[in-house]
Design an enzyme around this catalytic site. Structure first.
Site, PDB file in Angstrom:
ATOM      1  CE  LYS A 178      -2.968  16.846   9.184  1.00  0.00           C
ATOM      2  NZ  LYS A 178      -1.813  17.448   8.546  1.00  0.00           N
ATOM      3  CD  GLU A 253     -10.473  25.891  21.614  1.00  0.00           C
ATOM      4  OE1 GLU A 253     -10.805  27.010  21.190  1.00  0.00           O
ATOM      5  OE2 GLU A 253     -10.911  25.411  22.666  1.00  0.00           O
ATOM      6  CB  CYS A 287      -6.879  31.737  16.728  1.00  0.00           C
ATOM      7  SG  CYS A 287      -5.921  31.424  18.207  1.00  0.00           S
ATOM      8  CD  GLU A 388      -9.689  33.183  11.328  1.00  0.00           C
ATOM      9  OE1 GLU A 388      -9.896  32.149  10.669  1.00  0.00           O
ATOM     10  OE2 GLU A 388      -9.206  33.176  12.479  1.00  0.00           O
TER      11      GLU A 388
HETATM   12  P1  NDP Z   1      -6.717  24.301   8.576  1.00  0.00           P
HETATM   13  O1  NDP Z   1      -8.114  24.060   9.009  1.00  0.00           O
HETATM   14  O2  NDP Z   1      -6.443  24.468   7.131  1.00  0.00           O
HETATM   15  O3  NDP Z   1      -5.787  23.082   9.045  1.00  0.00           O
HETATM   16  C1  NDP Z   1      -5.676  22.697  10.392  1.00  0.00           C
HETATM   17  C2  NDP Z   1      -5.219  21.250  10.463  1.00  0.00           C
HETATM   18  O4  NDP Z   1      -6.263  20.412   9.949  1.00  0.00           O
HETATM   19  C3  NDP Z   1      -3.982  20.956   9.616  1.00  0.00           C
HETATM   20  O5  NDP Z   1      -3.180  20.019  10.271  1.00  0.00           O
HETATM   21  C4  NDP Z   1      -4.588  20.365   8.342  1.00  0.00           C
HETATM   22  O6  NDP Z   1      -3.718  19.541   7.639  1.00  0.00           O
HETATM   23  C5  NDP Z   1      -5.733  19.572   8.941  1.00  0.00           C
HETATM   24  N1  NDP Z   1      -6.793  19.245   7.981  1.00  0.00           N
HETATM   25  C6  NDP Z   1      -7.059  19.839   6.794  1.00  0.00           C
HETATM   26  N2  NDP Z   1      -8.121  19.238   6.200  1.00  0.00           N
HETATM   27  C7  NDP Z   1      -8.514  18.245   7.018  1.00  0.00           C
HETATM   28  C8  NDP Z   1      -9.555  17.266   6.966  1.00  0.00           C
HETATM   29  N3  NDP Z   1     -10.391  17.197   5.938  1.00  0.00           N
HETATM   30  N4  NDP Z   1      -9.680  16.393   7.992  1.00  0.00           N
HETATM   31  C9  NDP Z   1      -8.845  16.467   9.053  1.00  0.00           C
HETATM   32  N5  NDP Z   1      -7.841  17.357   9.161  1.00  0.00           N
HETATM   33  C10 NDP Z   1      -7.678  18.241   8.170  1.00  0.00           C
HETATM   34  O7  NDP Z   1      -6.181  25.541   9.426  1.00  0.00           O
HETATM   35  P2  NDP Z   1      -4.781  26.293   9.315  1.00  0.00           P
HETATM   36  O8  NDP Z   1      -3.669  25.319   9.504  1.00  0.00           O
HETATM   37  O9  NDP Z   1      -4.786  27.157   8.105  1.00  0.00           O
HETATM   38  O10 NDP Z   1      -4.814  27.221  10.642  1.00  0.00           O
HETATM   39  C11 NDP Z   1      -5.374  28.497  10.686  1.00  0.00           C
HETATM   40  C12 NDP Z   1      -6.738  28.448  11.353  1.00  0.00           C
HETATM   41  O11 NDP Z   1      -6.618  27.934  12.668  1.00  0.00           O
HETATM   42  C13 NDP Z   1      -7.358  29.838  11.522  1.00  0.00           C
HETATM   43  O12 NDP Z   1      -8.730  29.794  11.209  1.00  0.00           O
HETATM   44  C14 NDP Z   1      -7.160  30.128  13.017  1.00  0.00           C
HETATM   45  O13 NDP Z   1      -8.085  31.047  13.548  1.00  0.00           O
HETATM   46  C15 NDP Z   1      -7.324  28.753  13.588  1.00  0.00           C
HETATM   47  N6  NDP Z   1      -6.712  28.676  14.924  1.00  0.00           N
HETATM   48  C16 NDP Z   1      -7.531  28.618  16.024  1.00  0.00           C
HETATM   49  C17 NDP Z   1      -7.001  28.622  17.306  1.00  0.00           C
HETATM   50  C18 NDP Z   1      -7.884  28.530  18.519  1.00  0.00           C
HETATM   51  O14 NDP Z   1      -7.389  28.117  19.571  1.00  0.00           O
HETATM   52  N7  NDP Z   1      -9.158  28.889  18.445  1.00  0.00           N
HETATM   53  C19 NDP Z   1      -5.547  28.718  17.514  1.00  0.00           C
HETATM   54  C20 NDP Z   1      -4.782  28.766  16.292  1.00  0.00           C
HETATM   55  C21 NDP Z   1      -5.355  28.744  15.049  1.00  0.00           C
HETATM   56  P3  NDP Z   1      -2.866  20.099   6.389  1.00  0.00           P
HETATM   57  O15 NDP Z   1      -1.917  21.092   6.941  1.00  0.00           O
HETATM   58  O16 NDP Z   1      -2.198  18.911   5.861  1.00  0.00           O
HETATM   59  O17 NDP Z   1      -3.861  20.721   5.444  1.00  0.00           O
END
Ligand code: NDP
Length: 499
Positions: A178, A253, A287, A388
Site C-alpha cells: 500500500k 521505521e 526522516c 518532528e
Molecule cells: P504517515 O504515517 O501519514 O503515512 C505513512 C503510510 O501509512 C501511508 O501509506 C499512509 O497512507 C499509511 N497510513 C495512514 N494511516 C494508517 C493507518 N491507520 N493504518 C495503516 N496505515 C496507515 O506518514 P507520511 O506518509 O506523512 O510520511 C512522513 C513520516 O514518515 C515522517 O514522520 C518521517 O519521519 C517518516 N519516515 C521515516 C523513515 C525512516 O526510515 N525512519 C523514512 C521516511 C519517512 P495514506 O497515505 O493513505 O494516509
C-alpha cells in the site's frame, strides 16, 4: 515540465498480475503548482482480500523457485530501473516535489538495492554448527514468512518500497504494497517494471487506498504475516498496537529529530555545507533531516553568520528546474504543520533569525512553498527542538563542551541519525560510541545512507528492526533450526551427552 501520458495517469490496482479498475477515486496533486495530476483509486477492503488470496497462492510456488533464480529477476528489475532512470526521476519530482537531482539519487538508491539484494539470492546465509552429540548435524536456515504487507510514506516513494519489497521477494515471500496516497506514480512504475521483468503473477500486488481502510485491512488480514511500515510515529504506534493484539510481526521505521554537532575545532565551511544539504534537501522532509544544530559556544556566532549567508543563496521553486535547490512542501497540511511550529518557536522565546513564512513563487502561485528558516537561542527542551516539524526549519542550540553536545543530541525521544563535525580523533570515537542513534556521520551531514548498511533508528524511531542492509532480511524471514541425526539410534539432547 514533463507531461504525464494518458497511460501514466490511468492508475489501477495491480493484483494477481492484472491491472484492476476501481470506480471510487481521489484526486492527487502536484505540490509544485497545486494542479491535479490524476485520480488515484480509493479501494475498499475487498481489494485486500483479493490481493491476499492471490499472494497466498503465488507465494507457495515462488518459495519453491531456487533463490538464485528469484535473484535473477531482481537483477532484471535493476536493469530496467536503470534504463528508465530519467523518466522515473521526473515522475518522482512531479508527484513528490523534491528537486530533480535528489529524485535521481532516490531512484539510484532503488537500483543499488536491486543489485545488492540480487546478490543475496546466492547467499541468504544460515549457519552450520557442531552438535553436542555424535553423528548428528545441526544448522539454521532462513525461511520466507509467507505473505507480507508493506506500507510506505510519500517522502521516499520508490527507495523505501525497494528497501522492503526486494528483500521480501528474494527471500521467497509474496508482497502486498500500500503506497502513500500522495505518491501513486512510483508505485505504478515499479509494479510495471516487476511485470516487464517477468515476476510471476501474484508475487507483488499494489493496492491503492487510504491508510484507514487499506492499511487497516492489511493489518487485520490473517494471511498477511508481517507488516513492514515506514511513516509517522502517530500512525506507527497505531499499526504496532493492532499488530501486537494479533501477535503479528511488525517492523516500524518512523520519525526523527536529527542533529548536526559542530565543535570548536570543526571545518566550519564544511559544516555549513553539511547542514545546508541535510536541513534543506527534500525541503526538510526527510526522516534523517537535520532539524537541530548543536554548536560549541566558541564558534556559535561564526557558524550562524555563515549559515545565514549560505541560506540566502538557496533557490526555491519547482524541483524540475535544475537551478532550484529547495522544492515545495508536499501539501497544505504539511505547510500548516510547519507554520504551527513557527508560532510555537516564537512563543517559546526562540529567536527567528530568518524565514518562517509561506512563500509564493511566481507562476507557481498555488504551489506549497516555505522559506528556509533558522531559529537561534533555542534550548534543548523547547518543542521546536524536540518534535518532528518535517520542513526546512533548523534550530541552533549552543553548548559549552563536547559532553553537553552529546547529551543534547540524545535528549530527544527519537534516535535515527546524528552527525559531528570535529578534527579530533578521540572525540570522533567517543561520539560514535555515545550518540544514541541508529546512524552516525562524522564530518558529513545527517543524510546519505548507503543501502548495504542497516537503516533505522533507536528509541522512538523504530522497534528494533532495520530496512536495507543484510539486516532487512530478518524482517522477512523466519529462522529454522534443523537437526539431522545419522547415528541410527535415538540420542537425547542434554541427557545422552555424557554417555
Ligand atoms: P504517515 O504515517 O501519514 O503515512 C505513512 C503510510 O501509512 C501511508 O501509506 C499512509 O497512507 C499509511 N497510513 C495512514 N494511516 C494508517 C493507518 N491507520 N493504518 C495503516 N496505515 C496507515 O506518514 P507520511 O506518509 O506523512 O510520511 C512522513 C513520516 O514518515 C515522517 O514522520 C518521517 O519521519 C517518516 N519516515 C521515516 C523513515 C525512516 O526510515 N525512519 C523514512 C521516511 C519517512 P495514506 O497515505 O493513505 O494516509
Amino acid at each position: 515540465m514533463i507531461t504525464l501520458t494518458s497511460k501514466e495517469k490511468n492508475l489501477k490496482n495491480f493484483i494477481n498480475g492484472e491491472w484492476i479498475e476501481v470506480s471510487s477515486k481521489e484526486k492527487v496533486y502536484n505540490p509544485a503548482n497545486g494542479e491535479v495530476l490524476a485520480e488515484i483509486p480509493n479501494s475498499d477492503a475487498a481489494a485486500i482480500d483479493m490481493a491476499a488470496e492471490s499472494a497466498r497462492i503465488a507465494q507457495k510456488e515462488w518459495a519453491g523457485v531456487p533463490a538464485p533464480q528469484r535473484a535473477e529477476l531482481l537483477y532484471k528489475v535493476g536493469i530496467k530501473m536503470k534504463e528508465q532512470k530519467e523518466r522515473l526521476s521526473q515522475l518522482l519530482t512531479l508527484e513528490n516535489g523534491k528537486v530533480i537531482e535528489e529524485a535521481r539519487g532516490e531512484v539510484q538508491e532503488g537500483i543499488d538495492m536491486a543489485f545488492y539484494m540480487a546478490g543475496e539470492g546466492r547467499r541468504l546465509f544460515g549457519q552450520t554448527t557442531p552438535s553436542e552429540l555424535k553423528d548428528k548435524f545441526a544448522m539454521s536456515q532462513r525461511c520466507p514468512v509467507g505473505v507480507v504487507g508493506i506500507i510506505t510514506p510519500w517522502n521516499f516513494p520508490i527507495a523505501i518500497a525497494t528497501w522492503k519489497s526486494f528483500p521480501a521477494i528474494v527471500s521467497g515471500n509474496a508482497v502486498i504494497w500500500k503506497p502513500s496516497s500522495e505518491t501513486p506514480f512510483m508505485a505504478k512504475a515499479l509494479a510495471k517494471i516487476f511485470e516487464e521483468a517477468g515476476l510471476p503473477k501474484g508475487v507483488i500486488n499494489v493496492v491503492y487506498g487510504s491508510g484507514a481502510t487499506i492499511g487497516q485491512a492489511m493489518i487485520n488480514h490473517e494471511a498477511i504475516r508481517v507488516i513492514s511500515f515506514t511513516g509517522s510515529n502517530e500512525t506507527g504506534r497505531q499499526v504496532a498496537t493492532e499488530c501486537g493484539r494479533q501477535l503479528k510481526k511488525v517492523s516500524l521505521e518512523m520519525g526523527g529529530k536529527n542533529a548536526v554537532i559542530v565543535m570548536e575545532d570543526a571545518d566550519i565551511d564544511l559544516a555549513v555545507e553539511g547542514i545546508l544539504w541535510s536541513a534543506f534537501g527534500t525541503s526538510g522532509q526527510r526522516c534523517t533531516a537535520c532539524s537541530r544544530v548543536i554548536v560549541h559556544k566558541d564558534v556559535r556566532k561564526e557558524l550562524e553568520n555563515r549559515l545565514l549567508k549560505a541560506m540566502k543563496d538557496l533557490t526555491i521553486g519547482d524541483g524540475l528546474n535544475p537551478n532550484i535547490k529547495v522544492g515545495p512542501i508536499i501539501n497544505q497540511a504539511g505547510l500548516d504543520k510547519i507554520l504551527k511550529y513557527i508560532e510555537i518557536g516564537k512563543e517559546e522565546g526562540a529567536n527567528l533569525v530568518t524565514g518562517g513564512k509561506q512563500l509564493t513563487v511566481e507562476n507557481y502561485e498555488n504551489g506549497f512553498y516555505f522559506e528556509p528558516t533558522l531559529f537561534s537561542d533555542v534550548t534543548i527542551d523547547m518543542r521546536i527542538a524536540q518534535e518532528e516539524i518535517f520542513g526546512p526549519v533548523v534550530s541552533l542550540i549552543e553548548v559549552n563542551d563536547f559532553d553537553e553536545a552529546i547529551a543534547a543530541n540524545n535528549k530527544v525521544k527519537y534516535g535515527l541519525s546524528s552527525s559531528i563535525f570535529t578534527q579530533d580523533v578521540n572525540r570522533v570515537f567517543k561520539a560514535q560510541r555515545d550518540l544514541d542513534t541508529g546512524i552516525v556521520y562524522v564530518n558529513a551531514g545527517t543524510t546519505g545512507a548507503e543501502i548495504h548498511l542497516p537503516f533505522g533508528g533507536t528509541k522512538g524511531t523504530g522497534n528494533g528492526h532495520r530496512d536495507s542492509g543484510v539486516q532487512a532480511l530478518d524482517v522477512f524471514t523466519e529462522w529454522k533450526a534443523v537437526y539431522v541425526d545419522y547415528s541410527g539410534k535415538l540420542q537425547r539432547a542434554q541427557i545422552d551427552t555424557d554417555a
